[in-house]
Design a protein around this motif. Structure first.
Motif, short mmCIF file in Angstrom:
data_model
loop_
_atom_site.label_atom_id
_atom_site.label_comp_id
_atom_site.label_asym_id
_atom_site.label_seq_id
_atom_site.Cartn_x
_atom_site.Cartn_y
_atom_site.Cartn_z
N LEU A 162 -1.58 -31.02 17.61
CA LEU A 162 -2.47 -30.66 16.50
C LEU A 162 -1.70 -30.28 15.24
CD1 LEU A 162 -5.35 -28.63 18.20
CD2 LEU A 162 -5.02 -31.10 17.98
N GLY A 163 -0.37 -30.28 15.34
CA GLY A 163 0.46 -29.93 14.19
C GLY A 163 0.50 -31.00 13.11
N SER A 164 -0.15 -32.11 13.35
CA SER A 164 -0.17 -33.19 12.36
C SER A 164 -1.58 -33.57 11.95
CB SER A 164 0.53 -34.43 12.92
OG SER A 164 -0.15 -34.89 14.09
N GLY A 165 -2.57 -32.79 12.38
CA GLY A 165 -3.95 -33.21 12.17
C GLY A 165 -4.70 -32.53 11.06
N ASN A 166 -3.99 -31.75 10.23
CA ASN A 166 -4.63 -31.04 9.11
C ASN A 166 -5.74 -30.11 9.56
OD1 ASN A 166 -3.01 -32.44 7.14
ND2 ASN A 166 -4.34 -34.22 7.40
N ILE A 167 -5.62 -29.60 10.78
CA ILE A 167 -6.61 -28.67 11.31
C ILE A 167 -6.03 -27.26 11.41
CG2 ILE A 167 -6.01 -29.07 13.74
CD1 ILE A 167 -9.56 -28.54 12.35
N LEU A 168 -4.70 -27.16 11.40
CA LEU A 168 -4.00 -25.88 11.45
C LEU A 168 -3.07 -25.74 10.26
CD1 LEU A 168 -3.11 -25.91 15.25
CD2 LEU A 168 -4.61 -24.24 14.14
N ASP A 169 -2.71 -24.49 9.94
CA ASP A 169 -1.84 -24.22 8.80
C ASP A 169 -0.43 -23.83 9.22
OD1 ASP A 169 -3.86 -24.28 6.45
OD2 ASP A 169 -4.82 -22.97 7.93
N SER A 170 -0.26 -23.41 10.46
CA SER A 170 1.05 -23.01 10.96
C SER A 170 0.98 -22.93 12.47
CB SER A 170 1.44 -21.64 10.38
OG SER A 170 2.67 -21.19 10.90
N ILE A 171 2.09 -23.22 13.15
CA ILE A 171 2.09 -23.15 14.61
C ILE A 171 3.37 -22.49 15.12
CG2 ILE A 171 0.54 -25.08 15.08
CD1 ILE A 171 2.98 -26.86 15.53
N VAL A 172 3.24 -21.87 16.30
CA VAL A 172 4.38 -21.39 17.06
C VAL A 172 4.33 -22.10 18.41
CG1 VAL A 172 5.51 -19.41 18.14
CG2 VAL A 172 4.36 -19.14 15.92
N VAL A 173 5.41 -22.76 18.78
CA VAL A 173 5.47 -23.56 20.00
C VAL A 173 6.40 -22.87 20.99
CG1 VAL A 173 6.05 -25.80 20.98
CG2 VAL A 173 5.06 -25.67 18.68
N CYS A 174 5.85 -22.45 22.11
CA CYS A 174 6.63 -21.74 23.13
C CYS A 174 6.84 -22.63 24.35
CB CYS A 174 5.91 -20.47 23.55
SG CYS A 174 5.56 -19.31 22.21
N HIS A 175 8.10 -22.95 24.61
CA HIS A 175 8.51 -23.79 25.75
C HIS A 175 7.42 -24.78 26.16
CE1 HIS A 175 6.34 -20.49 27.70
NE2 HIS A 175 7.32 -19.66 27.41
N PRO A 176 7.20 -25.83 25.35
CA PRO A 176 6.09 -26.77 25.60
C PRO A 176 6.34 -27.66 26.82
CG PRO A 176 7.49 -27.61 23.86
CD PRO A 176 7.99 -26.22 24.17
N THR A 177 5.24 -28.12 27.40
CA THR A 177 5.33 -29.11 28.46
C THR A 177 5.33 -30.50 27.84
OG1 THR A 177 2.92 -28.99 28.73
CG2 THR A 177 4.25 -27.64 30.19
N HIS A 178 4.73 -31.46 28.47
CA HIS A 178 4.84 -32.87 28.12
C HIS A 178 4.56 -33.13 26.64
CE1 HIS A 178 4.94 -33.31 32.42
NE2 HIS A 178 3.77 -32.73 32.51
N ARG A 179 5.53 -33.72 25.99
CA ARG A 179 5.40 -34.09 24.59
C ARG A 179 6.44 -35.19 24.32
NH1 ARG A 179 8.45 -31.49 27.11
NH2 ARG A 179 9.22 -33.59 27.22
N SER A 180 6.30 -35.88 23.20
CA SER A 180 7.23 -36.95 22.87
C SER A 180 7.85 -36.67 21.51
CB SER A 180 6.50 -38.29 22.83
OG SER A 180 5.54 -38.29 21.79
N LEU A 181 8.97 -37.33 21.24
CA LEU A 181 9.60 -37.16 19.94
C LEU A 181 8.69 -37.63 18.81
CD1 LEU A 181 13.33 -38.16 20.55
CD2 LEU A 181 12.45 -35.91 19.92
N SER A 182 7.87 -38.63 19.09
CA SER A 182 6.98 -39.13 18.04
C SER A 182 5.96 -38.07 17.62
CB SER A 182 6.26 -40.39 18.50
OG SER A 182 5.46 -40.14 19.64
N THR A 183 5.46 -37.29 18.58
CA THR A 183 4.51 -36.23 18.22
C THR A 183 5.22 -35.11 17.47
OG1 THR A 183 4.79 -35.20 20.40
CG2 THR A 183 2.93 -36.71 20.11
N ILE A 184 6.46 -34.84 17.84
CA ILE A 184 7.23 -33.81 17.13
C ILE A 184 7.54 -34.28 15.71
CG2 ILE A 184 9.45 -32.61 17.09
CD1 ILE A 184 9.33 -32.63 20.18
N GLN A 185 7.88 -35.55 15.56
CA GLN A 185 8.16 -36.09 14.23
C GLN A 185 6.93 -36.06 13.33
OE1 GLN A 185 9.57 -39.91 15.60
NE2 GLN A 185 11.72 -39.41 15.19
N ALA A 186 5.75 -36.09 13.92
CA ALA A 186 4.52 -36.12 13.14
C ALA A 186 4.09 -34.75 12.63
CB ALA A 186 3.39 -36.73 13.97
N ILE A 187 4.69 -33.68 13.13
CA ILE A 187 4.31 -32.33 12.69
C ILE A 187 4.54 -32.20 11.19
CG2 ILE A 187 4.87 -29.88 12.85
CD1 ILE A 187 5.61 -30.34 15.78
N ASN A 188 3.53 -31.71 10.48
CA ASN A 188 3.65 -31.58 9.02
C ASN A 188 3.25 -30.20 8.50
OD1 ASN A 188 0.89 -31.62 9.37
ND2 ASN A 188 0.55 -33.59 8.35
#
Length: 268
Positions: A162-188
Motif C-alpha cells: 500500500l506504500g505506492s497506492g496514494n492511500i497512506l502518507d507514511s509507513i513503518v515496515v517491521c520485518h515483513p514477510t513475502h514481498r518482492s523488489l518490485s513492490t519495494i521499488q514502487a513505494i513512493n
C-alpha cells in the motif's frame, strides 16, 4: 502439543485500554492532544486481533504520538493461525542462531495445508482491498488529513504494497514477510524499516538491496525520506511478539515502538 512456556513468552504484559469500533480496535488520542488531523493504523501479523500485543502496540503509539490509532481486523475474525499452533514451530524471536530443522519445516507445511482455505482468504488481493476500504472509511468519517501505517510481518508486507497506492502518507515496515523488489521499488512515501538481525523472510541481502533502492533516489524527483534500523540479537517477529524472557528482547521491542513513534512524529 505446545507447553505453556512455548507461548507465554510472546505475550506482552498489560491490558488493552482501547475499545472495539465497527469491528476494529480503536485507541483515541490522549485527552489534551492538540491535533485530531492525523491517525495511525496498525497492520497486524498473521495472528490478527486475537493476540493482544497489537492492541498494546496501538495503545503505546497513541500515547507516544498523541493521535488516534486503529487496528483493523484483516482476517474478519478468522486469522489463519493461532499462537499455540504456530509459535512452537517458528524460530525464537530472541535467538538469531535458532534454525528450523527438517521436522519443524515439515510441521509448518502440514499446518499450512490444514489452513489452506484460511490462507486463501488472506491472500493479498483480498486483504489489500479490505485494508484500503478501511483506510478510506476512517479518512472520510474522521476527516483525517494524514494517515500512517505500521505493519508487522504479514502486515509489513501489506504496508509495502500500500506504500505506492496514494492511500497512506507514511509507513513503518517491521520485518515483513513475502514481498518482492518490485513492490519495494514502487513505494513512493516516507518509509522507516525495522530490521531483525536474523530473518529468513526479509534476509540481509534483501534488506541491503532495499536500502540501495531508496539511497539511489537521492537528489532525484522520486526521492522519499527513509531510514533502516537493525536490532542485534533479534529474529523475525521480535517487534510484534518479543520473547521478553530473553535478555534484551523487551528493549528491542520498545526500541522498535519508539522508532515508529518518532517516524510518525516526523512524517505525519
Amino acid at each position: 502439543m505446545a507447553c505453556e512456556h512455548c507461548t507465554q513468552g510472546y505475550i506482552v504484559p498489560g491490558q488493552p485500554q482501547g475499545k472495539m469500533v465497527n469491528g476494529a480496535y480503536f485507541h483515541p488520542a490522549p485527552q489534551g492532544s492538540t491535533t485530531k488531523s492525523r491517525a495511525i493504523v496498525v497492520f497486524t501479523d498473521i495472528f490478527g486481533l486475537p493476540l493482544k500485543n497489537c492492541k498494546l502496540i496501538a495503545d503505546a503509539l497513541s500515547s507516544r504520538v498523541g493521535c488516534d490509532v486503529w487496528v483493523p481486523d484483516l482476517f474478519e475474525g478468522k486469522p489463519p493461525f493461532t499462537t499455540d499452533e504456530l509459535v512452537p514451530i517458528l524460530p525464537d524471536t530472541g535467538k538469531p542462531d535458532d534454525r528450523m530443522g527438517l521436522l519443524r519445516k515439515l510441521r509448518l507445511i502440514l499446518l499450512g495445508l490444514s489452513r489452506a482455505l484460511r490462507l486463501y482468504r488472506a491472500r493479498p488481493a483480498v486483504v489489500d482491498a479490505r485494508a484500503i476500504a478501511f483506510l478510506k472509511s476512517i479518512r472520510k468519517e474522521r476527516m483525517y488529513e494524514t494517515v500512517g501505517a505500521v505493519g508487522y510481518c504479514f502486515g509489513g508486507a501489506l504496508a509495502i504494497r500500500l506504500g505506492s497506492g496514494n492511500i497512506l502518507d507514511s509507513i513503518v515496515v517491521c520485518h515483513p514477510t513475502h514481498r518482492s523488489l518490485s513492490t519495494i521499488q514502487a513505494i513512493n512515501i516516507p518509509t522507516s524499516w525495522v530490521c531483525a538481525e536474523s530473518d529468513t523472510s526479509f534476509t540481509k541481502d534483501l534488506r541491503d538491496e532495499s536500502e540501495r533502492i531508496f539511497a539511489a533516489r537521492k537528489n532525484k524527483p522520486e526521492y522519499v525520506d527513509y531510514e533502516f534500523k537493525d536490532y542485534r540479537g533479534t529474529v523475525h517477529g521480535f517487534a510484534a511478539r518479543p520473547n521478553i524472557a530473553i535478555s534484551g528482547l523487551l528493549e528491542a521491542y520498545q526500541g522498535a515502538l519508539e522508532q515508529a513513534g518518532a517516524w510518525f512524529d516526523k512524517t505525519l
